[in-house]
Design an enzyme around this catalytic site. Structure first.
Site, PDB file in Angstrom:
ATOM      1  N   TYR A   1       3.320 -16.478   6.769  1.00 49.93           N
ATOM      2  CA  TYR A   1       2.086 -16.185   7.507  1.00 49.93           C
ATOM      3  C   TYR A   1       2.349 -16.226   9.004  1.00 49.93           C
ATOM      4  O   TYR A   1       3.119 -17.067   9.475  1.00 49.93           O
ATOM      5  CB  TYR A   1       1.004 -17.229   7.170  1.00 49.93           C
ATOM      6  CG  TYR A   1      -0.058 -16.675   6.256  1.00 49.93           C
ATOM      7  CD1 TYR A   1      -0.801 -15.555   6.620  1.00 49.93           C
ATOM      8  CD2 TYR A   1      -0.334 -17.276   5.031  1.00 49.93           C
ATOM      9  CE1 TYR A   1      -1.773 -15.044   5.782  1.00 49.93           C
ATOM     10  CE2 TYR A   1      -1.312 -16.763   4.179  1.00 49.93           C
ATOM     11  CZ  TYR A   1      -2.030 -15.643   4.567  1.00 49.93           C
ATOM     12  OH  TYR A   1      -2.987 -15.140   3.751  1.00 49.93           O
TER      13      TYR A   1
ATOM     14  N   GLU B   1      -0.364 -15.240  11.753  1.00 46.59           N
ATOM     15  CA  GLU B   1      -1.487 -14.759  12.566  1.00 46.59           C
ATOM     16  C   GLU B   1      -1.161 -14.853  14.052  1.00 46.59           C
ATOM     17  O   GLU B   1      -0.606 -15.861  14.504  1.00 46.59           O
ATOM     18  CB  GLU B   1      -2.752 -15.597  12.301  1.00 46.59           C
ATOM     19  CG  GLU B   1      -3.625 -15.037  11.214  1.00 46.59           C
ATOM     20  CD  GLU B   1      -3.376 -15.708   9.879  1.00 46.59           C
ATOM     21  OE1 GLU B   1      -2.231 -16.168   9.655  1.00 46.59           O
ATOM     22  OE2 GLU B   1      -4.323 -15.763   9.085  1.00 46.59           O
TER      23      GLU B   1
ATOM     24  N   ASP C   1      -5.238  10.836  15.745  1.00 46.55           N
ATOM     25  CA  ASP C   1      -4.729  10.301  14.473  1.00 46.55           C
ATOM     26  C   ASP C   1      -3.633  11.265  14.006  1.00 46.55           C
ATOM     27  O   ASP C   1      -3.918  12.349  13.500  1.00 46.55           O
ATOM     28  CB  ASP C   1      -5.891  10.226  13.470  1.00 46.55           C
ATOM     29  CG  ASP C   1      -5.431   9.780  12.092  1.00 46.55           C
ATOM     30  OD1 ASP C   1      -4.219   9.779  11.811  1.00 46.55           O
ATOM     31  OD2 ASP C   1      -6.318   9.445  11.267  1.00 46.55           O
TER      32      ASP C   1
ATOM     33  N   THR D   1      -0.157   6.444  10.485  1.00 48.35           N
ATOM     34  CA  THR D   1       0.378   5.687   9.362  1.00 48.35           C
ATOM     35  C   THR D   1       1.892   5.854   9.418  1.00 48.35           C
ATOM     36  O   THR D   1       2.418   6.715  10.133  1.00 48.35           O
ATOM     37  CB  THR D   1      -0.180   6.201   8.017  1.00 48.35           C
ATOM     38  OG1 THR D   1       0.005   7.608   7.942  1.00 48.35           O
ATOM     39  CG2 THR D   1      -1.644   5.862   7.864  1.00 48.35           C
TER      40      THR D   1
ATOM     41  N   LYS E   1       4.017   8.682   5.790  1.00 48.27           N
ATOM     42  CA  LYS E   1       3.892  10.099   5.423  1.00 48.27           C
ATOM     43  C   LYS E   1       5.152  10.831   5.914  1.00 48.27           C
ATOM     44  O   LYS E   1       6.228  10.517   5.422  1.00 48.27           O
ATOM     45  CB  LYS E   1       2.601  10.675   6.003  1.00 48.27           C
ATOM     46  CG  LYS E   1       1.343   9.984   5.421  1.00 48.27           C
ATOM     47  CD  LYS E   1       0.072  10.626   5.876  1.00 48.27           C
ATOM     48  CE  LYS E   1      -1.152  10.042   5.193  1.00 48.27           C
ATOM     49  NZ  LYS E   1      -1.726   8.875   5.890  1.00 48.27           N
TER      50      LYS E   1
ATOM     51  N   ARG F   1       4.213   1.689   3.618  1.00 51.96           N
ATOM     52  CA  ARG F   1       2.781   1.968   3.809  1.00 51.96           C
ATOM     53  C   ARG F   1       2.230   1.003   4.841  1.00 51.96           C
ATOM     54  O   ARG F   1       2.076  -0.189   4.559  1.00 51.96           O
ATOM     55  CB  ARG F   1       2.048   1.815   2.483  1.00 51.96           C
ATOM     56  CG  ARG F   1       2.453   2.829   1.466  1.00 51.96           C
ATOM     57  CD  ARG F   1       1.568   2.745   0.277  1.00 51.96           C
ATOM     58  NE  ARG F   1       0.379   3.524   0.507  1.00 51.96           N
ATOM     59  CZ  ARG F   1       0.193   4.740   0.009  1.00 51.96           C
ATOM     60  NH1 ARG F   1       1.117   5.300  -0.734  1.00 51.96           N
ATOM     61  NH2 ARG F   1      -0.913   5.392   0.238  1.00 51.96           N
TER      62      ARG F   1
HETATM   63  N1  DSN Z   1      -4.724   9.807   1.802  1.00 51.15           N
HETATM   64  C1  DSN Z   1      -4.215  10.521   2.929  1.00 51.15           C
HETATM   65  C2  DSN Z   1      -3.891  11.939   2.583  1.00 51.15           C
HETATM   66  O1  DSN Z   1      -3.548  12.192   1.462  1.00 51.15           O
HETATM   67  O2  DSN Z   1      -3.945  12.803   3.448  1.00 51.15           O
HETATM   68  C3  DSN Z   1      -5.117  10.455   4.094  1.00 51.15           C
HETATM   69  O3  DSN Z   1      -5.466   9.130   4.310  1.00 51.15           O
END
Ligand code: DSN
Length: 398
Positions: free
Chosen positions: A43, A45, A189, A215, A218, A224
């Protein structure tokens, strides 16, 4: 079957099918090993050097490495690597820039936006903030003149640019010029395109967006998670406070380590070549599908994804493709008249198959198979066999 057995089956499913959901990818073994490490046990924080728990000597170093790598890779002065994923990261970005009840403006979901960009009624961003949404035009394109008109009428405090199903280049410069006219913050984003941005095949929002969120799993191919970035020292403090203690407790340290590893990988020449190939592959896939008579939203693609407008029956098409080993998701098309649970289109992406080493010839094969399955132009069973054979030739990298 126990969980271990199911994980093995899932590994086999991933290896023997084509992952063509544009937000999915294969993280490297180095990323996965960091993510499944003893860091999970700790942990912490707070932030490096300012923790509320003892024993964070090494965690601090790891978090600092992740921060420094992101600063260098994206060219920003401040990074927070703690958001658990994209939705909490967007919540933190909104919390850092506007007060509850103030107005935000994002792209409509059916136009290719995201739920967290102000989708009305059912999401935190639409319930706790006043939300106005811009849309794409009849050709599926963001019309920046229309965005400007709406922004001037509505005067949102925060304007969000970012997409999940938009196949074209985003004009961050133009968007930021609009926001400046009404003194609004810009949140970019770049979750879908972060790998393309660092790979040099999509313009960067740095210099145009006040806050950048991505994120990490991707096109960026990490674990993730998510990161928030800014060059504004005042927003930096607000972002840190919004993430912790505003929204989250202890950061997921194993994920932070996975992000650090992924960011090192993303700085390599190999990664730049991968990013370039993603775009080339998507372009060829789009051209081939068009030759087969498919209608693509916006008429094609400039990035890693394409949305096929089937005029209905998106869900059936996705199910039939899964049967043949081609994994896509059903997706709304701009101004869709069909419901979200069975929309008009399917969304396809090339990041994961590119990670496996597939190139233009394989995209041509895949387009042919999609035609056979969706247009019932051939024998579905043989496609399944051919998909499996192709997958064997391009193993999931370890
Ligand atoms: N779930 C993502 C996507 O597939 O584009 C977006 O958050």
């Amino acid at each position: 079957m126990n969980v271990d057995g199911l994980i093995k089956l899932e590994a086999r499913r991933q290896a023997e099918t084509l992952q063509m959901i544009p937000s999915e990818n294969y993280a490297s073994e180095a990323v996965k090993s960091a993510q499944c490490s003893v860091l999970n046990n700790k942990y912490s924080e707070g932030y490096p050097g300012k923790r509320y728990y003892q024993g964070n000597k090494y965690i601090d170093e790891i978090e600092n490495i992740a921060i420094e790598r992101a600063q260098k890779l994206f060219g920003v002065s401040f990074v927070n690597v703690q958001p658990y994923s994209g939705s909490p990261a967007n919540a933190a970005a909104i919390m850092a820039t506007v007060e509850p009840g103030e107005k935000i403006m994002g792209l409509r979901l059916s136009g290719g936006g995201h739920l967290t960009h102000g989708h009305p009624k059912i999401t935190f961003s639409g319930k706790f903030f006043e939300s106005v949404q811009y849309d794409v035009d009849a050709n599926g394109l963001i019309n920046y003149d229309e965005v400007e008109k709406l922004a001037i009428i509505e005067k949102p405090k925060l304007m969000i640019i970012g997409t999940t199903a938009y196949p074209r280049i985003l004009d961050f410069r133009r968007f930021s010029q609009i926001a400046k006219k009404i003194d609004a913050y810009v949140l970019a984003d770049i979750s879908h395109i972060a790998g393309l941005v660092v790979g040099g095949v999509h313009p960067s929002p740095v210099g145009y967006a006040d806050v950048i969120m991505t994120t990490t799993h991707k096109t960026l191919r990490g674990p993730r998670g998510a990161i928030l970035m800014t060059n504004d020292p005042d927003l930096a403090k607000k972002i840190d406070r919004a993430v912790f203690p505003g929204l989250q407790g202890g950061p997921h340290n194993a994920t932070t380590a996975g992000i650090a590893v992924a960011l090192a990988e993303a700085g390599s020449l190999k990664f730049r070549n991968y990013a370039r190939q993603i775009v080339k592959n998507a372009r060829v896939l789009a051209e081939e599908l068009i030759k087969y008579g498919f209608k693509l939203t916006t008429g094609g693609t400039d990035n890693h994804l394409l949305v096929v407008d089937l005029g209905g029956g998106g869900k059936d098409a996705a199910i039939n493709l899964e049967e043949a080993g081609i994994i896509v998701n059903y997706n709304a098309v701009p101004h869709d008249t069909h419901p979200p649970a069975n929309p008009s289109g399917i969304r396809l992406g090339t990041p994961a198959v590119t990670t496996r080493g597939m190139k233009e010839p394989e995209m041509k094969l895949i387009a042919g198979w999609i035609n056979e399955i969706v247009n019932r132009a051939g024998e579905g069973k043989s496609v399944k066999v051919e998909v499996k054979e192709l997958c064997k030739k391009f193993p999931v990298p370890i």
